[in-house]
Every structure is written in structure tokens, then in C-alpha cells.
Design a protein around this motif. Structure first.
Motif, PDB file in Angstrom:
ATOM      1  N   TYR A  17       0.838  -1.204   0.000  1.00  0.00           N
ATOM      2  CA  TYR A  17       0.000   0.000   0.000  1.00  0.00           C
ATOM      3  C   TYR A  17       0.870   1.249   0.000  1.00  0.00           C
ATOM      4  CZ  TYR A  17      -3.789   3.061   1.767  1.00  0.00           C
ATOM      5  OH  TYR A  17      -4.721   4.049   1.951  1.00  0.00           O
ATOM      6  N   GLU A  18       1.864   1.266   0.855  1.00  0.00           N
ATOM      7  CA  GLU A  18       2.757   2.417   0.955  1.00  0.00           C
ATOM      8  C   GLU A  18       3.528   2.625  -0.352  1.00  0.00           C
ATOM      9  OE1 GLU A  18       5.574   4.125   4.426  1.00  0.00           O
ATOM     10  OE2 GLU A  18       5.960   2.044   3.853  1.00  0.00           O
ATOM     11  N   SER A  19       4.018   1.553  -0.928  1.00  0.00           N
ATOM     12  CA  SER A  19       4.733   1.636  -2.193  1.00  0.00           C
ATOM     13  C   SER A  19       3.829   2.184  -3.288  1.00  0.00           C
ATOM     14  CB  SER A  19       5.272   0.262  -2.579  1.00  0.00           C
ATOM     15  OG  SER A  19       5.859   0.292  -3.847  1.00  0.00           O
ATOM     16  N   PHE A  20       2.616   1.678  -3.353  1.00  0.00           N
ATOM     17  CA  PHE A  20       1.658   2.149  -4.355  1.00  0.00           C
ATOM     18  C   PHE A  20       1.348   3.626  -4.133  1.00  0.00           C
ATOM     19  CE2 PHE A  20      -2.677   2.855  -5.908  1.00  0.00           C
ATOM     20  CZ  PHE A  20      -2.488   2.545  -7.247  1.00  0.00           C
ATOM     21  N   ALA A  21       1.134   4.021  -2.897  1.00  0.00           N
ATOM     22  CA  ALA A  21       0.830   5.421  -2.582  1.00  0.00           C
ATOM     23  C   ALA A  21       1.965   6.339  -3.025  1.00  0.00           C
ATOM     24  CB  ALA A  21       0.576   5.577  -1.080  1.00  0.00           C
ATOM     25  N   ASN A  22       3.191   5.891  -2.853  1.00  0.00           N
ATOM     26  CA  ASN A  22       4.342   6.702  -3.259  1.00  0.00           C
ATOM     27  C   ASN A  22       4.451   6.812  -4.775  1.00  0.00           C
ATOM     28  OD1 ASN A  22       5.144   7.237  -0.623  1.00  0.00           O
ATOM     29  ND2 ASN A  22       6.441   5.441  -0.528  1.00  0.00           N
ATOM     30  N   ASP A  23       4.028   5.780  -5.483  1.00  0.00           N
ATOM     31  CA  ASP A  23       4.146   5.760  -6.944  1.00  0.00           C
ATOM     32  C   ASP A  23       2.938   6.357  -7.658  1.00  0.00           C
ATOM     33  OD1 ASP A  23       6.591   4.520  -6.686  1.00  0.00           O
ATOM     34  OD2 ASP A  23       5.817   2.508  -7.100  1.00  0.00           O
ATOM     35  N   TYR A  24       1.777   6.296  -7.038  1.00  0.00           N
ATOM     36  CA  TYR A  24       0.538   6.715  -7.681  1.00  0.00           C
ATOM     37  C   TYR A  24      -0.083   7.836  -6.855  1.00  0.00           C
ATOM     38  CZ  TYR A  24      -3.698   6.234 -10.495  1.00  0.00           C
ATOM     39  OH  TYR A  24      -4.738   6.466 -11.356  1.00  0.00           O
ATOM     40  N   GLY A  25       0.281   9.049  -7.149  1.00  0.00           N
ATOM     41  CA  GLY A  25      -0.116  10.174  -6.313  1.00  0.00           C
ATOM     42  C   GLY A  25      -1.418  10.842  -6.663  1.00  0.00           C
ATOM     43  N   GLU A  26      -2.212  10.253  -7.539  1.00  0.00           N
ATOM     44  CA  GLU A  26      -3.431  10.913  -8.008  1.00  0.00           C
ATOM     45  C   GLU A  26      -4.628  10.754  -7.068  1.00  0.00           C
ATOM     46  OE1 GLU A  26      -4.260   9.862 -12.058  1.00  0.00           O
ATOM     47  OE2 GLU A  26      -2.134   9.785 -12.522  1.00  0.00           O
ATOM     48  N   ILE A  27      -4.432  10.133  -5.945  1.00  0.00           N
ATOM     49  CA  ILE A  27      -5.518   9.875  -5.004  1.00  0.00           C
ATOM     50  C   ILE A  27      -4.946  10.010  -3.593  1.00  0.00           C
ATOM     51  CG2 ILE A  27      -5.099   7.389  -5.020  1.00  0.00           C
ATOM     52  CD1 ILE A  27      -8.124   6.951  -4.881  1.00  0.00           C
ATOM     53  N   ASP A  28      -5.786  10.265  -2.610  1.00  0.00           N
ATOM     54  CA  ASP A  28      -5.321  10.382  -1.226  1.00  0.00           C
ATOM     55  C   ASP A  28      -5.320   9.012  -0.554  1.00  0.00           C
ATOM     56  OD1 ASP A  28      -5.005  13.153  -1.388  1.00  0.00           O
ATOM     57  OD2 ASP A  28      -7.115  13.492  -0.907  1.00  0.00           O
ATOM     58  N   TYR A  29      -4.369   8.838   0.365  1.00  0.00           N
ATOM     59  CA  TYR A  29      -4.175   7.561   1.052  1.00  0.00           C
ATOM     60  C   TYR A  29      -4.203   7.760   2.553  1.00  0.00           C
ATOM     61  CZ  TYR A  29      -2.673   6.174  -3.546  1.00  0.00           C
ATOM     62  OH  TYR A  29      -2.637   5.937  -4.893  1.00  0.00           O
ATOM     63  N   TYR A  30      -4.957   6.911   3.244  1.00  0.00           N
ATOM     64  CA  TYR A  30      -5.072   6.951   4.694  1.00  0.00           C
ATOM     65  C   TYR A  30      -4.949   5.533   5.225  1.00  0.00           C
ATOM     66  CZ  TYR A  30      -6.884  11.535   3.619  1.00  0.00           C
ATOM     67  OH  TYR A  30      -7.009  12.820   3.140  1.00  0.00           O
ATOM     68  N   TYR A  31      -4.652   5.434   6.493  1.00  0.00           N
ATOM     69  CA  TYR A  31      -4.612   4.125   7.131  1.00  0.00           C
ATOM     70  C   TYR A  31      -5.018   4.276   8.581  1.00  0.00           C
ATOM     71  CZ  TYR A  31      -0.169   5.268   9.416  1.00  0.00           C
ATOM     72  OH  TYR A  31       0.805   5.857  10.191  1.00  0.00           O
ATOM     73  N   LEU A  32      -5.409   3.161   9.166  1.00  0.00           N
ATOM     74  CA  LEU A  32      -5.672   3.125  10.594  1.00  0.00           C
ATOM     75  C   LEU A  32      -5.038   1.871  11.160  1.00  0.00           C
ATOM     76  CD1 LEU A  32      -8.052   0.885  11.485  1.00  0.00           C
ATOM     77  CD2 LEU A  32      -9.495   2.523  10.303  1.00  0.00           C
ATOM     78  N   ALA A  33      -4.570   1.969  12.373  1.00  0.00           N
ATOM     79  CA  ALA A  33      -4.054   0.808  13.095  1.00  0.00           C
ATOM     80  C   ALA A  33      -5.224   0.254  13.906  1.00  0.00           C
ATOM     81  CB  ALA A  33      -2.896   1.205  13.993  1.00  0.00           C
ATOM     82  N   VAL A  34      -5.629  -0.953  13.591  1.00  0.00           N
ATOM     83  CA  VAL A  34      -6.821  -1.529  14.197  1.00  0.00           C
ATOM     84  C   VAL A  34      -6.731  -1.534  15.723  1.00  0.00           C
ATOM     85  CG1 VAL A  34      -8.252  -3.599  14.361  1.00  0.00           C
ATOM     86  CG2 VAL A  34      -7.332  -2.900  12.158  1.00  0.00           C
ATOM     87  N   GLN A  35      -5.573  -1.873  16.262  1.00  0.00           N
ATOM     88  CA  GLN A  35      -5.428  -1.937  17.719  1.00  0.00           C
ATOM     89  C   GLN A  35      -5.580  -0.557  18.381  1.00  0.00           C
ATOM     90  OE1 GLN A  35      -3.448  -3.379  15.482  1.00  0.00           O
ATOM     91  NE2 GLN A  35      -2.659  -5.333  16.199  1.00  0.00           N
ATOM     92  N   GLU A  36      -5.312   0.494  17.646  1.00  0.00           N
ATOM     93  CA  GLU A  36      -5.377   1.845  18.202  1.00  0.00           C
ATOM     94  C   GLU A  36      -6.669   2.576  17.847  1.00  0.00           C
ATOM     95  OE1 GLU A  36      -1.887   3.581  16.488  1.00  0.00           O
ATOM     96  OE2 GLU A  36      -0.530   2.533  17.855  1.00  0.00           O
ATOM     97  N   ALA A  37      -7.400   2.064  16.884  1.00  0.00           N
ATOM     98  CA  ALA A  37      -8.602   2.760  16.416  1.00  0.00           C
ATOM     99  C   ALA A  37      -9.754   1.781  16.193  1.00  0.00           C
ATOM    100  CB  ALA A  37      -8.273   3.519  15.127  1.00  0.00           C
ATOM    101  N   ARG A  38      -9.963   0.907  17.153  1.00  0.00           N
ATOM    102  CA  ARG A  38     -11.021  -0.100  17.036  1.00  0.00           C
ATOM    103  C   ARG A  38     -12.404   0.523  16.826  1.00  0.00           C
ATOM    104  NH1 ARG A  38     -11.384  -5.071  15.380  1.00  0.00           N
ATOM    105  NH2 ARG A  38      -9.604  -5.661  16.638  1.00  0.00           N
ATOM    106  N   PRO A  39     -12.776   1.599  17.548  1.00  0.00           N
ATOM    107  CA  PRO A  39     -14.098   2.186  17.295  1.00  0.00           C
ATOM    108  C   PRO A  39     -14.262   2.661  15.847  1.00  0.00           C
ATOM    109  CG  PRO A  39     -13.257   2.956  19.398  1.00  0.00           C
ATOM    110  CD  PRO A  39     -12.135   2.221  18.727  1.00  0.00           C
ATOM    111  N   LEU A  40     -13.227   3.230  15.273  1.00  0.00           N
ATOM    112  CA  LEU A  40     -13.290   3.670  13.884  1.00  0.00           C
ATOM    113  C   LEU A  40     -13.402   2.478  12.946  1.00  0.00           C
ATOM    114  CD1 LEU A  40     -13.160   5.631  11.542  1.00  0.00           C
ATOM    115  CD2 LEU A  40     -10.665   5.737  11.866  1.00  0.00           C
ATOM    116  N   SER A  41     -12.597   1.474  13.171  1.00  0.00           N
ATOM    117  CA  SER A  41     -12.641   0.270  12.338  1.00  0.00           C
ATOM    118  C   SER A  41     -14.033  -0.359  12.372  1.00  0.00           C
ATOM    119  CB  SER A  41     -11.591  -0.738  12.821  1.00  0.00           C
ATOM    120  OG  SER A  41     -11.631  -1.896  12.044  1.00  0.00           O
TER     121      SER A  41
END
Length: 109
Positions: free
Chosen positions: A39-63
Motif C-alpha cells: 500500500y505504501e509503495s503504491f501510494a508513493n508511486d501513484y499520487g493521483e488519489i489520497d491515502y489513509y490508514y488506521l491501526a486496528v489496535q489503536e482505532a477499534r471504534p473507527l474500524s
């Protein structure tokens, strides 16, 4: 790439962005680490869209909120492409590769 931690952050993102990727990432799973690297590699190579992530253990309510709101069964790792406040595509585990991410973006252009 930007880390999301709360339902409020995600709600603002939905209101502001037309199209973006989100990766649900586990901090303890080697499969998740491999997906994060793709995902990170793709985000660095393909900049035409925004990229976000969440760590499940830290953001369980959001997940959980995302799974319940968009009726996408929670998996980790899980990549989700949002387009106009809807889920346009999602994949999990070993299906998260730069190639599958590119195909998802291209199919939604």
C-alpha cells in the motif's frame, strides 16, 4: 499517507474527499505488514488519489464504525477505496498488492 484515529476524522474526510483509499492495518500481523508495504509503495508511486490508514489496535471504534456503516465485513489487513462517500472496492490479506490497487483505481476513473 495519513493516519486516522477517530470517527470524527473519518467523517470529515468523507465530506471533503471525493475519492480515497483507506487501509485497515494490524500492528502485530505479518500479512498486514506485507500489505502495508504494498500500500505504501503504491501510494508513493501513484499520487493521483489520497491515502489513509488506521491501526486496528489503536482505532477499534473507527474500524468497527466503517464495517457497520458500509456493510463491509471487518478484516485485517483490508484496503478500501471510497468514492463519493461509498465503498467502490475492497480487498483483504494477500489480495492487497500494488497491482490490485492500481486496477481498483483505474476501474473507478
Amino acid at each position: 499517507m495519513e493516519k486516522l484515529e477517530s470517527v470524527a476524522q473519518f467523517a470529515r474526510l468523507l465530506e471533503e474527499n471525493r475519492r480515497f483509499f483507506l487501509l485497515k492495518h494490524s500492528l502485530t500481523c505479518p500479512i498486514s505488514q506485507a500489505a502495508f508495504e504494498e500500500y505504501e509503495s503504491f501510494a508513493n508511486d501513484y499520487g493521483e488519489i489520497d491515502y489513509y490508514y488506521l491501526a486496528v489496535q489503536e482505532a477499534r471504534p473507527l474500524s468497527d464504525h466503517i464495517a457497520e456503516t458500509f456493510h463491509v465485513k471487518h478484516e485485517s489487513p483490508q484496503a478500501i477505496l471510497f468514492n463519493q462517500e461509498n465503498v467502490a472496492w475492497h480487498a483483504s490479506h494477500w489480495k492487497i498488492t500494488a497491482e490490485t490497487l492500481a486496477k481498483a483505481v483505474e476501474s473507478e476513473i
